[in-house]
Design a protein around this motif. Structure first.
Motif, PDB file in Angstrom:
ATOM      1  N   PHE A 109       0.847  -1.179   0.000  1.00  0.00           N
ATOM      2  CA  PHE A 109       0.000   0.000   0.000  1.00  0.00           C
ATOM      3  C   PHE A 109       0.891   1.240   0.000  1.00  0.00           C
ATOM      4  CE2 PHE A 109      -1.903  -3.451   2.371  1.00  0.00           C
ATOM      5  CZ  PHE A 109      -3.170  -3.571   1.823  1.00  0.00           C
ATOM      6  N   VAL A 110       0.728   2.090  -1.020  1.00  0.00           N
ATOM      7  CA  VAL A 110       1.521   3.307  -1.132  1.00  0.00           C
ATOM      8  C   VAL A 110       0.596   4.461  -1.488  1.00  0.00           C
ATOM      9  CG1 VAL A 110       3.556   1.995  -1.882  1.00  0.00           C
ATOM     10  CG2 VAL A 110       2.031   2.981  -3.595  1.00  0.00           C
ATOM     11  N   HIS A 111       1.097   5.681  -1.316  1.00  0.00           N
ATOM     12  CA  HIS A 111       0.282   6.824  -1.731  1.00  0.00           C
ATOM     13  C   HIS A 111       0.529   7.152  -3.201  1.00  0.00           C
ATOM     14  CE1 HIS A 111      -2.155  10.368  -1.554  1.00  0.00           C
ATOM     15  NE2 HIS A 111      -1.147  11.128  -1.985  1.00  0.00           N
ATOM     16  N   GLY A 112       1.811   7.364  -3.547  1.00  0.00           N
ATOM     17  CA  GLY A 112       2.119   7.752  -4.914  1.00  0.00           C
ATOM     18  C   GLY A 112       2.512   6.606  -5.810  1.00  0.00           C
ATOM     19  N   SER A 113       3.619   5.952  -5.485  1.00  0.00           N
ATOM     20  CA  SER A 113       4.075   4.839  -6.319  1.00  0.00           C
ATOM     21  C   SER A 113       4.946   3.908  -5.493  1.00  0.00           C
ATOM     22  CB  SER A 113       4.859   5.353  -7.536  1.00  0.00           C
ATOM     23  OG  SER A 113       6.173   5.731  -7.165  1.00  0.00           O
ATOM     24  N   VAL A 114       5.358   2.815  -6.111  1.00  0.00           N
ATOM     25  CA  VAL A 114       6.215   1.836  -5.432  1.00  0.00           C
ATOM     26  C   VAL A 114       7.573   2.453  -5.121  1.00  0.00           C
ATOM     27  CG1 VAL A 114       7.238  -0.462  -5.569  1.00  0.00           C
ATOM     28  CG2 VAL A 114       5.049   0.001  -6.712  1.00  0.00           C
ATOM     29  N   ARG A 115       8.096   3.244  -6.032  1.00  0.00           N
ATOM     30  CA  ARG A 115       9.465   3.751  -5.899  1.00  0.00           C
ATOM     31  C   ARG A 115       9.557   5.128  -5.252  1.00  0.00           C
ATOM     32  NH1 ARG A 115      10.771   4.661 -12.368  1.00  0.00           N
ATOM     33  NH2 ARG A 115       9.086   6.162 -12.785  1.00  0.00           N
ATOM     34  N   ASP A 116       8.428   5.857  -5.185  1.00  0.00           N
ATOM     35  CA  ASP A 116       8.464   7.209  -4.628  1.00  0.00           C
ATOM     36  C   ASP A 116       7.068   7.566  -4.120  1.00  0.00           C
ATOM     37  OD1 ASP A 116       8.502   9.945  -4.122  1.00  0.00           O
ATOM     38  OD2 ASP A 116       9.659  10.444  -5.897  1.00  0.00           O
ATOM     39  N   PRO A 117       6.937   7.863  -2.822  1.00  0.00           N
ATOM     40  CA  PRO A 117       5.608   8.146  -2.275  1.00  0.00           C
ATOM     41  C   PRO A 117       4.940   9.380  -2.864  1.00  0.00           C
ATOM     42  CG  PRO A 117       7.324   8.635  -0.664  1.00  0.00           C
ATOM     43  CD  PRO A 117       7.983   7.894  -1.781  1.00  0.00           C
ATOM     44  N   ASP A 118       5.706  10.247  -3.536  1.00  0.00           N
ATOM     45  CA  ASP A 118       5.140  11.459  -4.115  1.00  0.00           C
ATOM     46  C   ASP A 118       5.041  11.414  -5.645  1.00  0.00           C
ATOM     47  OD1 ASP A 118       4.801  12.737  -1.619  1.00  0.00           O
ATOM     48  OD2 ASP A 118       6.914  13.286  -1.598  1.00  0.00           O
ATOM     49  N   GLU A 119       5.406  10.294  -6.249  1.00  0.00           N
ATOM     50  CA  GLU A 119       5.325  10.181  -7.709  1.00  0.00           C
ATOM     51  C   GLU A 119       3.885   9.955  -8.154  1.00  0.00           C
ATOM     52  OE1 GLU A 119       6.957   7.393 -11.425  1.00  0.00           O
ATOM     53  OE2 GLU A 119       7.194   6.729  -9.345  1.00  0.00           O
ATOM     54  N   TYR A 120       3.528  10.586  -9.268  1.00  0.00           N
ATOM     55  CA  TYR A 120       2.225  10.340  -9.897  1.00  0.00           C
ATOM     56  C   TYR A 120       2.391   9.273 -10.978  1.00  0.00           C
ATOM     57  CZ  TYR A 120       0.408  14.668  -7.811  1.00  0.00           C
ATOM     58  OH  TYR A 120       0.004  15.644  -6.933  1.00  0.00           O
ATOM     59  N   ILE A 121       1.647   8.191 -10.884  1.00  0.00           N
ATOM     60  CA  ILE A 121       1.618   7.206 -11.962  1.00  0.00           C
ATOM     61  C   ILE A 121       0.532   7.652 -12.930  1.00  0.00           C
ATOM     62  CG2 ILE A 121       1.248   4.791 -12.584  1.00  0.00           C
ATOM     63  CD1 ILE A 121       2.209   3.994  -9.826  1.00  0.00           C
ATOM     64  N   ILE A 122       0.952   8.324 -14.007  1.00  0.00           N
ATOM     65  CA  ILE A 122      -0.015   8.986 -14.880  1.00  0.00           C
ATOM     66  C   ILE A 122      -0.024   8.449 -16.308  1.00  0.00           C
ATOM     67  CG2 ILE A 122      -0.047  11.134 -13.562  1.00  0.00           C
ATOM     68  CD1 ILE A 122       1.976  12.267 -15.568  1.00  0.00           C
ATOM     69  N   ASN A 123       0.859   7.518 -16.617  1.00  0.00           N
ATOM     70  CA  ASN A 123       0.875   6.989 -17.978  1.00  0.00           C
ATOM     71  C   ASN A 123       1.433   5.569 -17.963  1.00  0.00           C
ATOM     72  OD1 ASN A 123       3.764   7.264 -17.857  1.00  0.00           O
ATOM     73  ND2 ASN A 123       3.541   9.416 -18.496  1.00  0.00           N
ATOM     74  N   SER A 124       1.434   4.934 -19.122  1.00  0.00           N
ATOM     75  CA  SER A 124       1.857   3.539 -19.209  1.00  0.00           C
ATOM     76  C   SER A 124       3.339   3.372 -18.896  1.00  0.00           C
ATOM     77  CB  SER A 124       1.556   2.987 -20.608  1.00  0.00           C
ATOM     78  OG  SER A 124       2.234   3.736 -21.611  1.00  0.00           O
TER      79      SER A 124
END
Length: 236
Positions: A109-124
């Motif tokens: 469970f993360v907020h932003g991404s696996v590698r960075d809690p503040d990253e936006y996963i916005i594309n493929s």
């Protein structure tokens, strides 16, 4: 699984009423506060129900006074400052002490991404890169639940695009990234509050109507930027 409540108590209350009575645990993927006019009510509900909760970037911005608000757009920064003045110290300490990620036997469970809690996963591309990190660093975890974008998404998608009510079988072909969408401020053109039910590899998206007009009235009465009220009616 809920995420991005953002101080919208009307939406949170509707989601909690919609949940089946046999749910064992409700996980919250962060950003309990920010934008909406009911930060204490939302925190109180999350705490009362004992939800395992991650700290989101807005939670941190409100509770950590050293946060550089230049990273936020002017509307978001105004909401952070407004919330700082009104959030109780008890709720601030609760959010401040939450972890940035959690792991159980069957999920990350993360907020932003696996590698960075503040990253936006916005594309493929960002999804594929994070799936690689998930498979490499958490080889026995079949699914990672994330929020932050306020957009419902599954990668890779076993049943095509996520644009309606779906029940997904994720027991094979993983690992997967699953975004339940936002409870309090959807940004995918869908005005419903959304969340997911997860049970042994099956994911069910739920879409819940709530009193948008009342949430808007609270925001405007609080003196928060009008945009924060207006966007709830269009899901953007």
């Amino acid at each position: 699984m809920i995420s991005d409540i953002h101080g919208n108590y009307e939406a949170l209350e509707a989601v909690l009423r919609d949940m089946p009575g046999d749910i064992e645990t409700v996980y919250c993927l962060g950003d309990v506060i920010g934008y909406g006019a009911s930060p204490n009510e939302c925190c109180d509900a999350v705490r009362k129900l004992g939800m395992p909760t991650i700290t989101g970037n807005h939670d941190l911005a409100v509770t950590d006074l050293s946060t550089d608000l230049n990273w936020f757009n002017p509307v978001a920064a105004a909401a952070v400052l407004w919330t700082r003045e009104r959030l109780s110290e008890e709720n601030a300490e609760f959010l401040r002490s939450r972890p940035r990620m959690m792991q159980t036997r069957g999920a990350l469970f993360v907020h932003g991404s696996v590698r960075d809690p503040d990253e936006y996963i916005i594309n493929s591309i960002s999804a594929e890169e994070n799936l690689e990190v998930l498979a490499r660093e958490y080889p026995n975890v079949p699914v990672c639940f994330y929020g932050h974008t306020h957009v419902k998404a599954v990668a890779p998608s076993p049943n095509g695009a996520m644009n309606g009510g779906h029940t997904l079988d994720l027991r094979s072909g993983g690992p997967y990234l699953v975004n339940p969408g936002s409870v309090g401020q959807p940004r995918d053109g869908d005005t419903f509050a959304s969340y997911v039910l997860a049970d042994e590899g099956r994911i069910v998206y739920r879409f819940v109507e709530y009193d948008i007009a009342q949430a808007q009235t609270r925001i405007r009465a609080a003196g928060l930027p009008d945009m924060l009220a207006d966007r709830l009616a269009v899901g953007r």
